[in-house]
Design a protein around this motif. Structure first.
Motif, mmCIF file in Angstrom:
data_model
loop_
_atom_site.group_PDB
_atom_site.id
_atom_site.type_symbol
_atom_site.label_atom_id
_atom_site.label_comp_id
_atom_site.label_asym_id
_atom_site.label_seq_id
_atom_site.Cartn_x
_atom_site.Cartn_y
_atom_site.Cartn_z
ATOM 1 N N VAL A 139 0.828 -1.216 0.000
ATOM 2 C CA VAL A 139 0.000 0.000 0.000
ATOM 3 C C VAL A 139 0.857 1.258 0.000
ATOM 4 N N LEU A 140 2.163 1.099 0.123
ATOM 5 C CA LEU A 140 3.090 2.223 0.110
ATOM 6 C C LEU A 140 3.947 2.192 -1.147
ATOM 7 N N SER A 172 -3.821 4.875 -5.822
ATOM 8 C CA SER A 172 -4.309 3.945 -6.839
ATOM 9 C C SER A 172 -3.311 2.794 -6.942
ATOM 10 N N LEU A 173 -3.715 1.740 -7.632
ATOM 11 C CA LEU A 173 -2.872 0.548 -7.748
ATOM 12 C C LEU A 173 -2.091 0.490 -9.053
ATOM 13 N N CYS A 174 -2.414 1.356 -10.008
ATOM 14 C CA CYS A 174 -1.845 1.195 -11.352
ATOM 15 C C CYS A 174 -0.325 1.316 -11.401
ATOM 16 N N LEU A 225 0.526 -11.668 -24.156
ATOM 17 C CA LEU A 225 -0.524 -10.653 -24.222
ATOM 18 C C LEU A 225 -1.821 -11.233 -24.773
ATOM 19 N N PRO A 226 -2.947 -10.757 -24.283
ATOM 20 C CA PRO A 226 -3.081 -9.777 -23.215
ATOM 21 C C PRO A 226 -2.722 -10.368 -21.846
ATOM 22 N N LEU A 227 -1.978 -9.594 -21.040
ATOM 23 C CA LEU A 227 -1.628 -9.990 -19.678
ATOM 24 C C LEU A 227 -2.586 -9.261 -18.747
ATOM 25 N N ARG A 228 -3.398 -10.029 -18.023
ATOM 26 C CA ARG A 228 -4.439 -9.448 -17.170
ATOM 27 C C ARG A 228 -4.026 -9.616 -15.710
ATOM 28 N N ILE A 229 -3.677 -8.511 -15.054
ATOM 29 C CA ILE A 229 -3.242 -8.502 -13.658
ATOM 30 C C ILE A 229 -4.386 -7.964 -12.807
ATOM 31 N N ALA A 230 -4.778 -8.695 -11.771
ATOM 32 C CA ALA A 230 -5.902 -8.283 -10.933
ATOM 33 C C ALA A 230 -5.510 -8.295 -9.464
ATOM 34 N N GLU A 231 -6.149 -7.426 -8.706
ATOM 35 C CA GLU A 231 -5.890 -7.347 -7.265
ATOM 36 C C GLU A 231 -7.083 -6.691 -6.585
ATOM 37 N N LEU A 232 -7.469 -7.230 -5.442
ATOM 38 C CA LEU A 232 -8.397 -6.530 -4.556
ATOM 39 C C LEU A 232 -7.512 -5.849 -3.520
ATOM 40 N N GLY A 233 -7.220 -4.572 -3.734
ATOM 41 C CA GLY A 233 -6.196 -3.916 -2.947
ATOM 42 C C GLY A 233 -6.673 -2.643 -2.291
ATOM 43 N N ALA A 234 -5.977 -2.267 -1.232
ATOM 44 C CA ALA A 234 -6.286 -1.046 -0.496
ATOM 45 C C ALA A 234 -5.581 0.148 -1.119
ATOM 46 N N MET A 235 -6.280 1.272 -1.125
ATOM 47 C CA MET A 235 -5.675 2.541 -1.515
ATOM 48 C C MET A 235 -6.283 3.632 -0.649
ATOM 49 N N TYR A 236 -5.651 4.805 -0.664
ATOM 50 C CA TYR A 236 -6.020 5.827 0.318
ATOM 51 C C TYR A 236 -6.148 7.182 -0.365
ATOM 52 N N THR A 282 -19.963 5.509 1.186
ATOM 53 C CA THR A 282 -19.927 6.029 -0.182
ATOM 54 C C THR A 282 -18.705 6.891 -0.447
ATOM 55 N N ARG A 283 -18.191 7.563 0.569
ATOM 56 C CA ARG A 283 -17.008 8.417 0.408
ATOM 57 C C ARG A 283 -16.124 8.200 1.624
ATOM 58 N N VAL A 284 -15.012 7.523 1.430
ATOM 59 C CA VAL A 284 -14.147 7.125 2.541
ATOM 60 C C VAL A 284 -12.697 7.454 2.204
ATOM 61 N N ARG A 285 -11.836 7.321 3.198
ATOM 62 C CA ARG A 285 -10.413 7.584 2.997
ATOM 63 C C ARG A 285 -9.614 6.304 2.755
ATOM 64 N N SER A 286 -10.119 5.200 3.237
ATOM 65 C CA SER A 286 -9.496 3.892 3.025
ATOM 66 C C SER A 286 -10.401 3.093 2.102
ATOM 67 N N ILE A 287 -9.901 2.756 0.925
ATOM 68 C CA ILE A 287 -10.726 2.177 -0.134
ATOM 69 C C ILE A 287 -10.149 0.824 -0.541
ATOM 70 N N TRP A 288 -11.019 -0.179 -0.594
ATOM 71 C CA TRP A 288 -10.610 -1.495 -1.096
ATOM 72 C C TRP A 288 -11.217 -1.658 -2.485
#
Length: 432
Positions: A59-60, A113-115, A132-143, A155-161
């Motif tokens: 996340v950092l 963001s995770l990109c 290709l296509p290489l499809r990378i997926a993650e359920l990840g936290a961002m802030y 609906t509007r938060v600071r910690s987002i999964w």
């Protein structure tokens, strides 16, 4: 009166917050976590079957990474300030780019963001056109450093999964990839009970912060238009709603109060592959730049569940209901039978509770208030024969049936991921 997910979510013990943790940082209680876990598992499996490879990333990241990606220039107002290794970063250090007290550029930032992480995962080794296509997926936290005045419930938060993915592909593959994403979105929305209100193509507007050259933007917009038209999707155009690095398709939903918001997105990005110098080896051995397609099937878990709580009024489809079956022994004599049924149902993969506290009428009402899909009542007439009287959340009552049959009926409904509590051909007359 429209349902407010903040009120109902707390009444159903789905989530809560505490001033000691901070505004915009909700925590998920066991019931909400159970529902969320089921949805996460479903989406991961849906993605896996569609050829996505799941990853984990931190996340950092160093501030330099976000400078390279363009986030620091175009998105810094929504990011938390940098943190230095071994000490605090003061305001001057944050502004002059030194990064930390030693000036070695090691300031760390909570990712917005995770990109960028996924771009570096692509770059971790040499890639071939065959991948290709290489499809990378993650359920990840961002802030996101959201201002306190705009925070609200889930609906509007600071910690987002975020249910996030990045598809690295060749230019001719973009149309087919977007078509597949739209198909997966429809499948996930149907299973969850989400109704899409509209699709919009979000493009640049006057006065916004945008990176990249005009030719790349025009090409990305053209590709998204072609994909929407090829899929037969009607859409509007929203000027000024693009991401800073590219245009996007926004899938819109409307809550019971009539408020519209974005749930799912697809974005075409030429900027970050160039900035991170991503490449793959083509058929002739040359280096070619891939295109990066950003994609979220169901958006963030927070915004998704805010919507699901409201549109279902807390009565989730059985497959992701926090408790799917509550067993009620009428009297103490039926407690062993209730425990045995609960044990068998748990072994079959159901989420089960036994409630033996209070009058049977009060317990039935309590189960209805908790929106539990199935209630199995076991009284003196059922227990000796291993039978149960099954009551459905919508008020229907089925004739007494063997406990194994009740478990199979519920398991079938869960496996179908349908909003219906009974199979279409079920007449409420189980076998005797």
């Amino acid at each position: 009166m429209p349902v407010d997910h903040r009120k109902l979510g707390r009444e159903l013990d789905l989530f809560d917050s505490n001033p000691l943790i901070g505004a915009g940082l909700p925590f998920w209680l066991p019931a909400g976590a159970a529902a969320r876990h089921e949805v996460e598992s479903y989406v991961r499996e849906l993605e896996r079957r569609a050829g996505y490879q799941h990853v984990y990333s931190p996340v950092l990241g160093k501030r330099q990474m976000y400078e390279l990606s363009g986030h620091w220039t175009n998105f810094a107002d929504d990011m938390f300030p940098p943190m230095a290794l071994g000490g605090d970063v003061n305001d001057n250090e944050a502004e002059d780019g030194d990064g930390d007290e030693d000036g070695d550029g090691d300031a760390l930032v909570l990712r917005p963001s995770l990109c960028p992480h996924h771009a570096l995962i692509f770059k971790a080794r040499q890639r071939s056109y065959r991948e290709l296509p290489l499809r990378i997926a993650e359920l990840g936290a961002m802030y996101r450093a959201e201002r306190s005045g705009v925070l609200g419930g889930l609906t509007r938060v600071r910690s987002i999964w975020l249910n996030d993915s990045h598809i690295f592909c060749a230019l001719p593959q973009i149309g087919a990839e977007i078509a597949d994403v739209l198909r997966l979105m429809r499948q996930a929305h149907h299973a969850l009970g989400v109704r899409v209100s509209s699709y919009q193509l979000s493009v640049r507007g006057d006065g916004g912060k945008y990176a990249g050259d005009d030719d790349a933007w025009e090409q990305a917009e053209r590709l998204l238009c072609q994909a929407l038209e090829a899929a037969g999707v009607r859409y509007g155009v929203a000027a000024g709603e693009a991401a800073f690095y590219g245009p996007k398709i926004d899938v819109q939903i409307v809550d019971p109060a009539g408020r519209e918001s974005t749930l799912s997105t697809i974005q075409v990005d030429f900027l970050q592959p160039a900035r991170f110098d991503l490449s793959y080896v083509d058929e002739r051995g040359g280096r070619v730049r891939p295109v990066m397609v950003h994609r979220s099937l169901i958006g963030s878990m927070e915004r998704l569940f805010a919507h699901l709580i409201e549109v279902h009024a807390g009565a989730f489809p059985a497959w992701y209901a926090p408790v799917q079956l509550r067993v009620l022994p009428v009297a103490a004599d039926q407690q062993p039978a209730a425990d045995a049924l609960a044990s068998d149902a748990t072994a079959a993969g159901l989420r089960v509770e036994v409630d033996d506290d209070g009058t049977i009428g009060a317990r039935i009402r309590a189960a209805a208030q908790r929106r539990i899909p199935y209630v199995a009542v076991i009284g003196a007439r059922e227990a000796p024969y291993g039978r149960v009287a099954l009551r459905l959340r919508d008020g229907r009552q089925l004739p007494a049936m063997p406990g194994a049959e009740a478990i199979a009926l519920i398991g079938s409904a869960v496996a179908r991921r349908s909003a219906d509590l009974l199979p279409p051909d079920e007449e409420g007359q189980p076998s005797q």
